[in-house]
Design an enzyme around this catalytic site. Sequence first.
Site, PDB file in Angstrom:
ATOM      1  N   SER A 152       0.856  -1.199   0.000  1.00 60.13           N
ATOM      2  CA  SER A 152       0.000   0.000   0.000  1.00 60.13           C
ATOM      3  C   SER A 152       0.888   1.244   0.000  1.00 60.13           C
ATOM      4  O   SER A 152       2.077   1.175   0.326  1.00 60.13           O
ATOM      5  CB  SER A 152      -0.866  -0.022   1.267  1.00 60.13           C
ATOM      6  OG  SER A 152      -1.331   1.264   1.576  1.00 60.13           O
ATOM      7  N   TYR A 165      -1.900  -0.433  10.365  1.00 63.87           N
ATOM      8  CA  TYR A 165      -1.975  -0.782   8.936  1.00 63.87           C
ATOM      9  C   TYR A 165      -0.711  -0.308   8.206  1.00 63.87           C
ATOM     10  O   TYR A 165      -0.140  -1.036   7.393  1.00 63.87           O
ATOM     11  CB  TYR A 165      -3.235  -0.143   8.345  1.00 63.87           C
ATOM     12  CG  TYR A 165      -3.519  -0.497   6.906  1.00 63.87           C
ATOM     13  CD1 TYR A 165      -3.780  -1.814   6.521  1.00 63.87           C
ATOM     14  CD2 TYR A 165      -3.538   0.482   5.916  1.00 63.87           C
ATOM     15  CE1 TYR A 165      -4.051  -2.131   5.194  1.00 63.87           C
ATOM     16  CE2 TYR A 165      -3.817   0.175   4.595  1.00 63.87           C
ATOM     17  CZ  TYR A 165      -4.068  -1.134   4.233  1.00 63.87           C
ATOM     18  OH  TYR A 165      -4.331  -1.444   2.925  1.00 63.87           O
TER      19      TYR A 165
HETATM   20  P1  NAD Z   1     -11.687  -6.069   0.649  1.00 68.87           P
HETATM   21  O1  NAD Z   1     -12.049  -5.923   2.077  1.00 68.87           O
HETATM   22  O2  NAD Z   1     -12.707  -5.788  -0.404  1.00 68.87           O
HETATM   23  O3  NAD Z   1     -11.070  -7.506   0.384  1.00 68.87           O
HETATM   24  C1  NAD Z   1     -10.337  -8.219   1.321  1.00 68.87           C
HETATM   25  C2  NAD Z   1     -10.808  -9.662   1.289  1.00 68.87           C
HETATM   26  O4  NAD Z   1      -9.983 -10.419   2.183  1.00 68.87           O
HETATM   27  C3  NAD Z   1     -12.267  -9.836   1.774  1.00 68.87           C
HETATM   28  O5  NAD Z   1     -13.022 -10.573   0.831  1.00 68.87           O
HETATM   29  C4  NAD Z   1     -12.120 -10.595   3.082  1.00 68.87           C
HETATM   30  O6  NAD Z   1     -13.183 -11.497   3.342  1.00 68.87           O
HETATM   31  C5  NAD Z   1     -10.818 -11.333   2.864  1.00 68.87           C
HETATM   32  N1  NAD Z   1     -10.200 -11.717   4.137  1.00 68.87           N
HETATM   33  C6  NAD Z   1     -10.158 -10.996   5.284  1.00 68.87           C
HETATM   34  N2  NAD Z   1      -9.553 -11.701   6.248  1.00 68.87           N
HETATM   35  C7  NAD Z   1      -9.190 -12.884   5.699  1.00 68.87           C
HETATM   36  C8  NAD Z   1      -8.548 -14.040   6.202  1.00 68.87           C
HETATM   37  N3  NAD Z   1      -8.136 -14.118   7.478  1.00 68.87           N
HETATM   38  N4  NAD Z   1      -8.362 -15.078   5.363  1.00 68.87           N
HETATM   39  C9  NAD Z   1      -8.780 -15.023   4.078  1.00 68.87           C
HETATM   40  N5  NAD Z   1      -9.407 -13.960   3.543  1.00 68.87           N
HETATM   41  C10 NAD Z   1      -9.615 -12.904   4.356  1.00 68.87           C
HETATM   42  O7  NAD Z   1     -10.409  -5.119   0.463  1.00 68.87           O
HETATM   43  P2  NAD Z   1      -9.707  -4.505  -0.812  1.00 68.87           P
HETATM   44  O8  NAD Z   1      -9.799  -3.048  -0.678  1.00 68.87           O
HETATM   45  O9  NAD Z   1     -10.127  -5.170  -2.068  1.00 68.87           O
HETATM   46  O10 NAD Z   1      -8.189  -4.877  -0.483  1.00 68.87           O
HETATM   47  C11 NAD Z   1      -7.457  -5.955  -1.037  1.00 68.87           C
HETATM   48  C12 NAD Z   1      -5.996  -5.753  -0.668  1.00 68.87           C
HETATM   49  O11 NAD Z   1      -5.530  -4.503  -1.194  1.00 68.87           O
HETATM   50  C13 NAD Z   1      -5.742  -5.700   0.841  1.00 68.87           C
HETATM   51  O12 NAD Z   1      -4.518  -6.332   1.129  1.00 68.87           O
HETATM   52  C14 NAD Z   1      -5.658  -4.220   1.108  1.00 68.87           C
HETATM   53  O13 NAD Z   1      -4.950  -3.946   2.281  1.00 68.87           O
HETATM   54  C15 NAD Z   1      -4.950  -3.754  -0.141  1.00 68.87           C
HETATM   55  N6  NAD Z   1      -5.072  -2.342  -0.468  1.00 68.87           N
HETATM   56  C16 NAD Z   1      -6.287  -1.739  -0.635  1.00 68.87           C
HETATM   57  C17 NAD Z   1      -6.332  -0.388  -0.982  1.00 68.87           C
HETATM   58  C18 NAD Z   1      -7.637   0.324  -1.178  1.00 68.87           C
HETATM   59  O14 NAD Z   1      -7.613   1.533  -1.445  1.00 68.87           O
HETATM   60  N7  NAD Z   1      -8.763  -0.348  -1.094  1.00 68.87           N
HETATM   61  C19 NAD Z   1      -5.171   0.341  -1.149  1.00 68.87           C
HETATM   62  C20 NAD Z   1      -3.951  -0.309  -0.960  1.00 68.87           C
HETATM   63  C21 NAD Z   1      -3.915  -1.641  -0.637  1.00 68.87           C
END
Ligand code: NAD
Length: 272
Positions: A152, A165
């Site tokens: 991130s 985070y």
């Molecule tokens: P999201 O919450 O839509 O997706 C995360 C998924 O992980 C969910 O479906 C959840 O059920 C699953 N999950 C949670 N705990 C788990 C576990 N213990 N075992 C298996 N699955 C599990 O989030 P997102 O925004 O799509 O993020 C995806 C990745 O991208 C994450 O690593 C997040 O930190 C990273 N990220 C997101 C952003 C953003 O702006 N949304 C920016 C940078 C990085």
Amino acid sequence: MSNVFDIKDKAIVITGGGGVLCGTMATALAKAGAKVAVLDLIEAAAAKVVDKINAGGGRAIAVKCDVLDKESLESAKETVNAAFGRIDILINGAGGNKKEATTSPDLSFFDLPKDAVRFVFDLNFLGTLLPTQVFGKQMAEHGAGIILNVSSMCAFSPLTKVAAYSAAKAAVSNFTQWLAVHICQNYSKDVRVNAIAPGFFLTEQNRFLLTDEKTGELTDRGKTIIDHTPMGKFGEPEDLIGTVLWLLSDAAKFVTGIVVPIDGGFSAFSGV
Ligand code: NAD
């Protein structure tokens, strides 16, 4: 050059594949001809992504899996191996933040509960390391494979409010570099480890920070982000796909140990 991005028939495991960003990646990778195992803690979320892929003629399976539980990961590996054979690619996508580990006018840094901090740190860091132990071992032993972590912006410079985070994603970036070197030195020069660092995408984990729950308008934080993003907008999940395809294909075959920002220029802008 035309097929240097080819990932056809590759067996891909994607954790957190039921989520917004990884669900989009899973769908795009299946469209590009890969076999995709969508792993998620929430089975219904994984199944929804898989149903869409299979309905469109792609090949995908949904597997319920907790990235923090090695037994659950081992059992998922057996399921994927039985369905697709050897795994070529692992995407460590499961991760996220939580409100209880985020400072706010109602919750000072000094009162952040240890359990919430640990939850966020574990989910992002251990939730990357443990699946890599389970799925990466086959790759290291076989001498072929690709691991892609999801870091991130807050790994480059911490973001306000999200101490746990930020620290956890910094650990993910650091681990990406560490593992890239470790695998080359000890196992194979043909196992690559990289990460993407998405900028700001409006998803469930950050909606409470970026938009007002009642009005849906941008919060001050949301506005600050847009002001600091030279491209002037949040990313769309589809914006990740080109970089992901590059890192997962032969187009990046001499690329290991890097973290690629996909952020509309956010990390390049000092704010002045
Ligand atoms: P999201 O919450 O839509 O997706 C995360 C998924 O992980 C969910 O479906 C959840 O059920 C699953 N999950 C949670 N705990 C788990 C576990 N213990 N075992 C298996 N699955 C599990 O989030 P997102 O925004 O799509 O993020 C995806 C990745 O991208 C994450 O690593 C997040 O930190 C990273 N990220 C997101 C952003 C953003 O702006 N949304 C920016 C940078 C990085």
